[in-house]
Enzyme design. Sequence first.
Site, PDB file in Angstrom:
ATOM      1  N   GLU A   1       0.806  -1.228   0.000  1.00 33.68           N
ATOM      2  CA  GLU A   1       0.000   0.000   0.000  1.00 33.68           C
ATOM      3  C   GLU A   1       0.838   1.277   0.000  1.00 33.68           C
ATOM      4  O   GLU A   1       0.504   2.230   0.716  1.00 33.68           O
ATOM      5  CB  GLU A   1      -0.950  -0.002   1.208  1.00 33.68           C
ATOM      6  CG  GLU A   1      -1.934  -1.148   1.169  1.00 33.68           C
ATOM      7  CD  GLU A   1      -2.816  -1.216   2.411  1.00 33.68           C
ATOM      8  OE1 GLU A   1      -4.036  -1.343   2.235  1.00 33.68           O
ATOM      9  OE2 GLU A   1      -2.293  -1.172   3.542  1.00 33.68           O
TER      10      GLU A   1
HETATM   11  C1  ACM Z   1      -1.922  -5.455   4.330  1.00 36.65           C
HETATM   12  O1  ACM Z   1      -2.960  -5.987   4.776  1.00 36.65           O
HETATM   13  N1  ACM Z   1      -1.894  -4.172   4.037  1.00 36.65           N
HETATM   14  C2  ACM Z   1      -0.721  -6.248   4.064  1.00 36.65           C
END
Ligand code: ACM
Length: 492
Positions: A305
């Site tokens: 992310e």
């Molecule tokens: C995640 O759940 N952002 C690895």
Amino acid sequence: MNGIAVVPVPARVEPAPGVTFTLPPRAVIRSDSAAAGEALATALRPATGFALPVVERHTEPDIELRLGEPDPALADISEAPESGYEIVVESGRVVVRGRTEAGLFHGVQTLLQLFPSAVDSGTVQHGPWTVPGGRILDAPRYAYRGAMLDVSRHFFGVDALIRLVDELSRYKLNVLHLHLSDDQGWRIAVDAWPRLATVGGATQVGGGAGGCYTKAEFAALVAHAAARHVTIVPEIDMPGHTNAALSAYAQLNADGVAPGAYTGVDVGFSTLAVDREVTYDFVRDVLAEVTALTPGPYLHIGGDEAKSTSTEDYLAFMGRVQPMVTALGKTVVGWHQIGSARREPGRIVQYWGHEPEPDEDLRAALAAGDRVLLSPADRVYLDMKYDAGTRIGVDWAGHITTRTAYDWDPGTLLPGRPDVIGVEAPLWTETVATVADIDLLTFPRLAAVAEVAWSPQAARDWTSFRSRLAAQGPRWTLRGIGFHPDPEIPWV
Ligand code: ACM
């Protein structure tokens, strides 16, 4: 041993009908391994009230723990036979054989589950302490069997981690991955960058006090885990999920200005300054100090992310950081988004998707032959609610009942034949603030994941699992674990 309630289910069980072993009050444990002997005796003493001396030599021990003498059949049931064991229960004695200390320890965990559940009481109970006769031959399906705790969104002290390690080891899980840094908190002291602890560690989701492990605390945790054959895998999440570090050191920010602390639950808004040289000094220092604290083979660098990092910057950053991990003698682990970045030989990508088709990053990792750690979000994300009524948790990957966590095959989850090293169940803690919250979301699903990771696919099925799992309920209650009473389980 017909109908024994062991979780995870052993690969082979051969009952000896009519045969039982009953632990006598003056029982002696003879062990080739002082550690395994004490692990067994320490677990049995409080409820039995027996002295249970552990000795190296004895002509007629009641329980014997032997190192070596591998049973060649273990190689037929597992690719990791060195972690396997054999238990033979006869009327006059019990013998546990392990190829290694870890194997012997796993055998001890199985033996403990063969005793009546009252054995898990912290105070003296009535026996008899009887175990069904027969033979068990067992070894793990996967070498990596883990859980993850996010200690950034909410901080948990070392006592909570030790309690979790103890539970992991009872179910033959051998990795605790700690998500040590994120936007909301930095949780491991770094001597070269002291404000990470004092500023980066000062809060958490909701604005509570947060916290940060000292090196001594972390070393104590690592040692406690090692004694239970659990490896601590540290994660420093980069280049996104870094607001806590950015708030501690202005020079890590592209504009040279430190943001304030963050106590919300959004993701994707932070990034290290990828084109500043000081960023790589920072990363090198942090990884070196974290490496010095963790003897295990893995160093997790996050990589998920990074929505505020351009693709070009992300690839450049990972292209420089992964070799630092290798240079420290560690194996790179990253969330599967690192799949598109320069490949470090032997690296492990942790799959956390929940789509039927692999995304671009995962496809790149699979095509390159990366090893894969499976954490499918719709199966093993412990922060998902069980159902709409679960008092905490989230639901972006759906609801996960115990059955959902159990009923899947890691061998066929992903297309092709990826090199799957194991399974890990992450617990993200945006909504998890207390040990009771950890318990509620972790149990009983952790036991389901343990069986998925340990037991051969052919040896397990839901009907058998739910009745064996039911027998864990009283044990959890005796151990002070507040589990979720999943209505699909016929709790004892
Ligand atoms: C995640 O759940 N952002 C690895």
